[in-house]
Design a protein around this motif. Structure first.
Motif, PDB file in Angstrom:
ATOM      1  N   VAL A 157      45.740  29.677  34.470  1.00 39.85           N
ATOM      2  CA  VAL A 157      45.326  29.271  35.816  1.00 39.85           C
ATOM      3  C   VAL A 157      45.458  30.445  36.783  1.00 39.85           C
ATOM      4  O   VAL A 157      44.567  30.694  37.615  1.00 39.85           O
ATOM      5  CB  VAL A 157      46.163  28.068  36.295  1.00 39.85           C
ATOM      6  CG1 VAL A 157      45.821  27.738  37.748  1.00 39.85           C
ATOM      7  CG2 VAL A 157      45.915  26.846  35.406  1.00 39.85           C
ATOM      8  N   THR A 158      46.547  31.199  36.649  1.00 36.46           N
ATOM      9  CA  THR A 158      46.749  32.376  37.501  1.00 36.46           C
ATOM     10  C   THR A 158      45.629  33.388  37.292  1.00 36.46           C
ATOM     11  O   THR A 158      45.115  33.981  38.253  1.00 36.46           O
ATOM     12  CB  THR A 158      48.108  33.029  37.189  1.00 36.46           C
ATOM     13  OG1 THR A 158      49.152  32.066  37.388  1.00 36.46           O
ATOM     14  CG2 THR A 158      48.346  34.240  38.084  1.00 36.46           C
ATOM     15  N   HIS A 159      45.239  33.584  36.041  1.00 40.80           N
ATOM     16  CA  HIS A 159      44.175  34.542  35.731  1.00 40.80           C
ATOM     17  C   HIS A 159      42.857  34.140  36.394  1.00 40.80           C
ATOM     18  O   HIS A 159      42.159  34.991  36.975  1.00 40.80           O
ATOM     19  CB  HIS A 159      44.000  34.619  34.215  1.00 40.80           C
ATOM     20  CG  HIS A 159      42.864  35.485  33.787  1.00 40.80           C
ATOM     21  ND1 HIS A 159      42.917  36.860  33.796  1.00 40.80           N
ATOM     22  CD2 HIS A 159      41.610  35.167  33.350  1.00 40.80           C
ATOM     23  CE1 HIS A 159      41.772  37.351  33.383  1.00 40.80           C
ATOM     24  NE2 HIS A 159      40.955  36.346  33.111  1.00 40.80           N
ATOM     25  N   ILE A 160      42.521  32.860  36.356  1.00 37.63           N
ATOM     26  CA  ILE A 160      41.263  32.399  36.957  1.00 37.63           C
ATOM     27  C   ILE A 160      41.308  32.553  38.468  1.00 37.63           C
ATOM     28  O   ILE A 160      40.320  32.962  39.103  1.00 37.63           O
ATOM     29  CB  ILE A 160      40.985  30.943  36.546  1.00 37.63           C
ATOM     30  CG1 ILE A 160      40.642  30.878  35.057  1.00 37.63           C
ATOM     31  CG2 ILE A 160      39.848  30.354  37.368  1.00 37.63           C
ATOM     32  CD1 ILE A 160      40.340  29.501  34.541  1.00 37.63           C
ATOM     33  N   ILE A 161      42.454  32.253  39.072  1.00 36.92           N
ATOM     34  CA  ILE A 161      42.578  32.408  40.527  1.00 36.92           C
ATOM     35  C   ILE A 161      42.425  33.873  40.915  1.00 36.92           C
ATOM     36  O   ILE A 161      41.715  34.216  41.874  1.00 36.92           O
ATOM     37  CB  ILE A 161      43.932  31.855  41.014  1.00 36.92           C
ATOM     38  CG1 ILE A 161      44.013  30.340  40.787  1.00 36.92           C
ATOM     39  CG2 ILE A 161      44.129  32.160  42.498  1.00 36.92           C
ATOM     40  CD1 ILE A 161      45.376  29.736  41.092  1.00 36.92           C
TER      41      ILE A 161
END
Length: 377
Positions: free
Chosen positions: A271-275
């Motif tokens: 999720v952090t990577h997509i954000i």
């Protein structure tokens, strides 16, 4: 052509040719891919093959390739079979009872040749015998080439698996290095600040734990097992990690009771990577919105931005392709592919809606964990 497990196809090729012509044994020579023919196997033939080699561009090999010539070293000098015997190499004399040398051709390529020892009842070969020898040679050449191609394909798949694993590891290490680099960058400025020291220790401890978990997974000593997670806390942690860059992401949780079964560290990282990808594609005065809601038994995480966007062709053909990246010098193009593979292993999927100069929405759908009434929360 019969299939037998754990059977050496090299020896099987010699046996097939030898039995056809009632020869007691022979030797198979193949192209070693370094410009030379070398023995690959022997059958009932006592020969030291360690130093035997034959250049592919030698007159001996060229005769077999250009004329599909079957050599008979002991043929009478007046017989037509002895026409090219002057090109025979010296190692021929070291093979006891050598009878024939049969070329193995695939189309016009010489992939090797088979040496046969003399049968108990030897007779002068007719042209029909020679035609049969050439036909059998071509069949065996295809058989050997097919098995070698199968071995190369299996090796290629193993290397492909290894390369993918290496890329995943490098992607994770890149994130950890970035985390550590930020600590080092601020150390000189804030080293007298006790709060910074405490935060630095927590950051290093987190990196050590993540690297230890990564090492355990590589050693396969600890299978990656999921547990019920509250998505609310996962998203809060992910959004916090992205507050140091612009535009700062906003978070809306429409259902704070949603739980999924997953590995917490991996899901948070994804999720952090997509954000962060959304932030990189969006100007500082734009927006990145993260929303959590439920739909038909699935927990949906939407990451929406009004950044540069992508066209439909790019989303269809390149976005989820591993080792394909648009970030010049900034990675291996593995993050989005890794994201989708991880989510699909959870029984969910990742979809993308995007339009150039308008923005992008990544939607992560994960099956909602249905708690057993007899279990506690």
């Amino acid at each position: 052509s019969s299939s037998e497990s754990n059977h050496d196809y090299h020896s099987k090729a010699i046996a097939a040719v030898a039995s056809t012509f009632k020869s007691p044994g022979g030797m198979l020579w193949l192209n070693n891919k370094y410009g030379k023919m070398a023995p690959a196997a022997t059958l009932n033939l006592n020969v030291n093959t360690t130093e035997l080699e034959q250049p592919i561009d030698s007159p001996f090999c060229k005769v077999m390739q250009e004329h599909e010539w079957v050599f008979s070293p002991n043929a009478p000098a007046e017989h037509e079979l002895s026409n090219f015997n002057e090109t025979l190499p010296d190692w021929v004399k070291a093979i006891p009872d050598l009878w024939l040398i049969i070329p193995l051709l695939v189309d016009k390529e010489l992939v090797g040749f088979i040496v046969l020892s003399t049968p108990a009842q030897q007779s002068l070969l007719t042209w029909e015998d020679l035609d049969l020898l050439k036909t059998v040679g071509r069949e065996v050449a295809v058989y050997v080439s097919r098995n070698e191609a199968a071995e190369l394909l299996a090796q290629s798949k193993q290397f492909d698996t290894f390369n993918k694993l290496s890329a995943f590891v490098m992607h994770d290490l890149k994130n950890l290095i970035a985390q550590q680099a930020l600590v080092v960058e601020n150390a000189a400025k804030h080293k007298e600040n006790p709060a910074f020291i405490d935060d630095m220790i927590r950051t290093i401890d987190n990196s050590v734990q993540r690297m230890s978990n990564l090492l355990k997974k590589l050693q396969q000593t600890q299978p990656s097992s999921g547990r019920p997670l509250a998505l609310k806390s996962v998203l809060i942690n992910s959004v916090k990690k992205c507050q140091d860059r612009m535009p700062r992401p906003s978070l809306r949780i429409l259902d704070d009771s949603l739980k999924v079964v997953a590995d917490e560290e991996n899901l948070e990282m994804i999720v952090t990577h997509i954000i962060k990808n959304a932030q990189e594609a969006t100007p500082s005065d734009g927006y990145v919105d993260v929303t959590l809601h439920a739909d038909k038994g699935m927990a949906i995480i939407d990451v929406e931005d009004n950044g540069s966007g992508m066209d439909a062709e790019f989303v269809k053909t390149r976005l989820f392709r591993p080792f394909d990246t648009t970030k010049s010098g900034k990675g291996m193009g593995i993050g989005v592919y890794q994201t989708r593979e991880f989510i699909r292993n959870l029984g969910g999927d990742v979809t993308v809606k995007s339009e150039p100069r308008v923005g992008t929405t990544f939607s992560i759908a994960i099956p909602v964990h249905k708690q057993n009434p007899e279990q506690g929360s």
